[in-house]
Design a protein around this motif. Structure first.
Motif, PDB file in Angstrom:
ATOM      1  N   LEU A  48      13.351  33.873 -37.867  1.00  7.18           N
ATOM      2  CA  LEU A  48      14.082  35.201 -37.396  1.00  7.18           C
ATOM      3  C   LEU A  48      15.492  34.441 -36.862  1.00  7.18           C
ATOM      4  CD1 LEU A  48      11.669  37.482 -35.594  1.00  7.18           C
ATOM      5  CD2 LEU A  48      13.083  37.984 -37.484  1.00  7.18           C
ATOM      6  N   PHE A  49      15.287  33.456 -36.026  1.00  6.73           N
ATOM      7  CA  PHE A  49      16.593  32.670 -35.437  1.00  6.73           C
ATOM      8  C   PHE A  49      17.468  32.398 -36.682  1.00  6.73           C
ATOM      9  CE2 PHE A  49      14.901  31.794 -31.406  1.00  6.73           C
ATOM     10  CZ  PHE A  49      15.995  32.298 -30.760  1.00  6.73           C
ATOM     11  N   LEU A  50      16.936  31.706 -37.740  1.00  7.21           N
ATOM     12  CA  LEU A  50      17.525  31.312 -38.746  1.00  7.21           C
ATOM     13  C   LEU A  50      18.347  32.611 -39.617  1.00  7.21           C
ATOM     14  CD1 LEU A  50      18.381  28.968 -40.744  1.00  7.21           C
ATOM     15  CD2 LEU A  50      16.325  29.464 -42.101  1.00  7.21           C
ATOM     16  N   ALA A  51      17.648  33.476 -39.703  1.00  4.33           N
ATOM     17  CA  ALA A  51      18.086  34.879 -40.662  1.00  4.33           C
ATOM     18  C   ALA A  51      19.113  35.481 -39.764  1.00  4.33           C
ATOM     19  CB  ALA A  51      16.880  35.842 -40.879  1.00  4.33           C
ATOM     20  N   PHE A  69      25.768  25.984 -42.759  1.00  2.00           N
ATOM     21  CA  PHE A  69      25.544  26.468 -41.628  1.00  2.00           C
ATOM     22  C   PHE A  69      23.808  26.592 -41.703  1.00  2.00           C
ATOM     23  CE2 PHE A  69      24.527  29.953 -38.386  1.00  2.00           C
ATOM     24  CZ  PHE A  69      25.190  29.214 -37.458  1.00  2.00           C
ATOM     25  N   PRO A  70      23.015  27.114 -42.709  1.00  2.00           N
ATOM     26  CA  PRO A  70      21.628  27.076 -42.420  1.00  2.00           C
ATOM     27  C   PRO A  70      21.113  25.468 -42.163  1.00  2.00           C
ATOM     28  CG  PRO A  70      22.233  28.329 -43.995  1.00  2.00           C
ATOM     29  CD  PRO A  70      23.312  27.872 -43.758  1.00  2.00           C
ATOM     30  N   ALA A  71      21.713  24.544 -42.724  1.00  5.24           N
ATOM     31  CA  ALA A  71      21.313  23.259 -42.570  1.00  5.24           C
ATOM     32  C   ALA A  71      21.779  22.850 -41.348  1.00  5.24           C
ATOM     33  CB  ALA A  71      21.801  22.405 -43.552  1.00  5.24           C
ATOM     34  N   PHE A  72      22.751  23.294 -40.785  1.00  7.49           N
ATOM     35  CA  PHE A  72      23.288  22.668 -39.516  1.00  7.49           C
ATOM     36  C   PHE A  72      22.507  23.199 -38.230  1.00  7.49           C
ATOM     37  CE2 PHE A  72      25.655  23.506 -35.396  1.00  7.49           C
ATOM     38  CZ  PHE A  72      26.344  22.114 -35.478  1.00  7.49           C
ATOM     39  N   VAL A  73      21.850  24.384 -38.405  1.00 13.12           N
ATOM     40  CA  VAL A  73      20.994  24.922 -37.182  1.00 13.12           C
ATOM     41  C   VAL A  73      19.714  24.735 -37.476  1.00 13.12           C
ATOM     42  CG1 VAL A  73      22.703  26.816 -36.981  1.00 13.12           C
ATOM     43  CG2 VAL A  73      21.037  27.380 -38.294  1.00 13.12           C
ATOM     44  N   ALA A  74      19.202  24.466 -38.574  1.00 14.11           N
ATOM     45  CA  ALA A  74      17.683  24.104 -38.715  1.00 14.11           C
ATOM     46  C   ALA A  74      17.216  23.134 -37.779  1.00 14.11           C
ATOM     47  CB  ALA A  74      17.443  23.782 -40.319  1.00 14.11           C
ATOM     48  N   PRO A  75      17.655  21.883 -37.907  1.00 16.46           N
ATOM     49  CA  PRO A  75      17.239  20.686 -36.748  1.00 16.46           C
ATOM     50  C   PRO A  75      17.334  21.302 -35.256  1.00 16.46           C
ATOM     51  CG  PRO A  75      18.850  19.996 -38.341  1.00 16.46           C
ATOM     52  CD  PRO A  75      18.701  21.334 -38.500  1.00 16.46           C
ATOM     53  N   GLY A  76      17.991  22.061 -34.844  1.00 18.27           N
ATOM     54  CA  GLY A  76      17.876  22.879 -33.580  1.00 18.27           C
ATOM     55  C   GLY A  76      16.935  23.645 -33.294  1.00 18.27           C
ATOM     56  N   ILE A  77      16.570  24.629 -34.245  1.00 14.19           N
ATOM     57  CA  ILE A  77      15.683  25.291 -34.347  1.00 14.19           C
ATOM     58  C   ILE A  77      14.149  24.546 -34.287  1.00 14.19           C
ATOM     59  CG2 ILE A  77      14.350  27.213 -35.382  1.00 14.19           C
ATOM     60  CD1 ILE A  77      16.953  28.212 -36.540  1.00 14.19           C
ATOM     61  N   VAL A  78      14.099  23.487 -35.020  1.00 16.86           N
ATOM     62  CA  VAL A  78      12.946  22.647 -34.968  1.00 16.86           C
ATOM     63  C   VAL A  78      12.645  22.264 -33.596  1.00 16.86           C
ATOM     64  CG1 VAL A  78      11.924  20.695 -35.728  1.00 16.86           C
ATOM     65  CG2 VAL A  78      12.845  22.168 -37.292  1.00 16.86           C
ATOM     66  N   ALA A  79      13.840  21.717 -32.988  1.00 21.72           N
ATOM     67  CA  ALA A  79      13.802  21.129 -31.584  1.00 21.72           C
ATOM     68  C   ALA A  79      13.405  22.059 -30.521  1.00 21.72           C
ATOM     69  CB  ALA A  79      15.111  20.355 -31.278  1.00 21.72           C
ATOM     70  N   LEU A 139      11.115  25.828 -42.600  1.00 19.05           N
ATOM     71  CA  LEU A 139      12.581  26.015 -42.989  1.00 19.05           C
ATOM     72  C   LEU A 139      12.986  25.204 -44.268  1.00 19.05           C
ATOM     73  CD1 LEU A 139      14.033  25.450 -39.364  1.00 19.05           C
ATOM     74  CD2 LEU A 139      13.528  27.623 -40.416  1.00 19.05           C
ATOM     75  N   SER A 140      12.361  24.048 -44.619  1.00 17.01           N
ATOM     76  CA  SER A 140      12.624  23.334 -45.807  1.00 17.01           C
ATOM     77  C   SER A 140      12.290  24.234 -47.014  1.00 17.01           C
ATOM     78  CB  SER A 140      11.661  22.107 -45.811  1.00 17.01           C
ATOM     79  OG  SER A 140      12.014  21.437 -45.026  1.00 17.01           O
ATOM     80  N   LEU A 141      11.579  25.261 -47.085  1.00 16.46           N
ATOM     81  CA  LEU A 141      11.437  26.183 -48.028  1.00 16.46           C
ATOM     82  C   LEU A 141      12.843  27.236 -48.421  1.00 16.46           C
ATOM     83  CD1 LEU A 141       7.808  27.447 -47.483  1.00 16.46           C
ATOM     84  CD2 LEU A 141       8.517  25.803 -48.875  1.00 16.46           C
ATOM     85  N   PHE A 142      13.666  27.146 -47.333  1.00 19.60           N
ATOM     86  CA  PHE A 142      14.826  28.051 -47.645  1.00 19.60           C
ATOM     87  C   PHE A 142      16.021  27.531 -47.243  1.00 19.60           C
ATOM     88  CE2 PHE A 142      11.165  30.489 -45.533  1.00 19.60           C
ATOM     89  CZ  PHE A 142      11.194  31.617 -46.363  1.00 19.60           C
ATOM     90  N   VAL A 143      15.999  26.239 -46.666  1.00 22.03           N
ATOM     91  CA  VAL A 143      17.114  25.275 -46.601  1.00 22.03           C
ATOM     92  C   VAL A 143      17.057  23.893 -47.176  1.00 22.03           C
ATOM     93  CG1 VAL A 143      18.834  24.393 -44.766  1.00 22.03           C
ATOM     94  CG2 VAL A 143      17.513  26.765 -44.513  1.00 22.03           C
ATOM     95  N   ALA A 144      18.079  23.436 -47.668  1.00 24.73           N
ATOM     96  CA  ALA A 144      17.934  22.079 -48.208  1.00 24.73           C
ATOM     97  C   ALA A 144      18.220  21.258 -47.131  1.00 24.73           C
ATOM     98  CB  ALA A 144      18.970  22.033 -49.151  1.00 24.73           C
ATOM     99  N   LEU A 145      17.114  20.494 -46.911  1.00 26.05           N
ATOM    100  CA  LEU A 145      17.179  19.317 -45.694  1.00 26.05           C
ATOM    101  C   LEU A 145      16.678  17.997 -46.357  1.00 26.05           C
ATOM    102  CD1 LEU A 145      15.304  21.467 -42.993  1.00 26.05           C
ATOM    103  CD2 LEU A 145      17.607  21.366 -43.127  1.00 26.05           C
TER     104      LEU A 145
END
Length: 267
Positions: A48-51, A69-79, A139-145
């Motif tokens: 939900l955060f990512l969306a 932007f999704p790749a930028f925020v993904a690590p922060g969501i993980v943290a 998140l890796s399913l929706f964002v290229a990490l």
């Protein structure tokens, strides 16, 4: 007929490995028992955060050159997911044990104060790591990490989990009721996570704002994970690891000293 004289059990080393492992399994099993709620709920929140933030961001380019932007925020969501879970995994069981009177069993066990802290903290940190790994995989399913540095990712994840598990343990010692646990989570843990550069680049802030953000230890966790996951960071990996390792050691000493004193666990 005389009964045999009981003998004092001798441990093969200075560490009660069996007792420590038993306490660890107790906490880890409790985490697994509620894994559907703990991990599943965290996954839903992360997605939900990512969306929300992706839909709110205009355009495909992110705050940093060459990245989305999704790749930028993904690590922060993980943290954010990892730290919140590690904190709760440590604080919740300790408060529960205190309120239900089971903490006395822990104190009577042949465990040193350091082993007692380690049993609670390591099981909580393990739960945080599993939750963070699950969020990263989702998140890796929706964002290229690309994850150019897996070892650095593991180092930051371990230190972040241990740090917030220790914060949760100290909160569990201090809290006498559930409202204190909620207060720390609401007024300390959540602000530290949200104001850590997870959803924005610190270059967009004024100088004073950058200094405030860099005083937040979660910033170094988010920045380090971002560097390990997408190859971009605002600080050097050495600085982030040093800050997190230093804080983890400091909080370990505080937790150990509080248990030695019997802070709010001995009448």
């Amino acid at each position: 007929m005389s009964l045999p004289v009981p003998r004092v059990r001798r441990f093969p080393s200075a560490i009660n490995g069996r007792g420590l492992w038993t306490l660890f399994l107790r906490g880890f099993t409790r985490f697994l028992r509620f894994a559907v709620e703990g991990i599943g709920g965290t996954l839903v929140s992360a997605l939900l955060f990512l969306a929300v933030f992706v839909f709110a961001w205009a355009g495909d380019s992110g705050p940093v050159p060459g990245g989305s932007f999704p790749a930028f925020v993904a690590p922060g969501i993980v943290a954010f997911s990892l730290t919140l879970n590690a904190y709760g995994n440590a604080a919740f069981p300790l408060i529960f044990d205190k309120l239900e009177g089971m903490i006395g069993d822990m104190l009577m066990a042949p465990l040193t104060p350091g082993e007692l802290v380690a049993g609670y903290v390591l099981s909580a940190a393990a739960g945080g790591l599993i939750t963070g790994a699950a969020v990263l995989a989702a998140l890796s399913l929706f964002v290229a990490l690309p994850i150019p540095d897996p070892l650095l990712l593991l180092a930051y994840a371990v230190l972040g989990s241990l740090l917030f598990a220790l914060m949760g343990f100290i909160t569990g010692l201090w809290a006498e009721k559930w409202d204190r646990y909620s207060a720390v989570e609401t007024f300390l843990i959540l602000p530290l996570g949200l104001l850590s550069g997870t959803f924005f680049a610190i270059e967009t802030l004024p100088p004073l704002g950058q200094q405030i953000i860099q005083a937040n230890p979660v910033f170094y966790l988010v920045d380090g994970l971002r560097g390990a996951v997408i190859g971009y960071s605002d600080t050097s990996p050495g600085l982030g690891l040093t800050v997190l390792a230093g804080l983890t050691g400091l909080f370990w000493l505080i937790a150990w000293r509080l248990v030695v004193r019997g802070y709010k666990i001995k009448s």
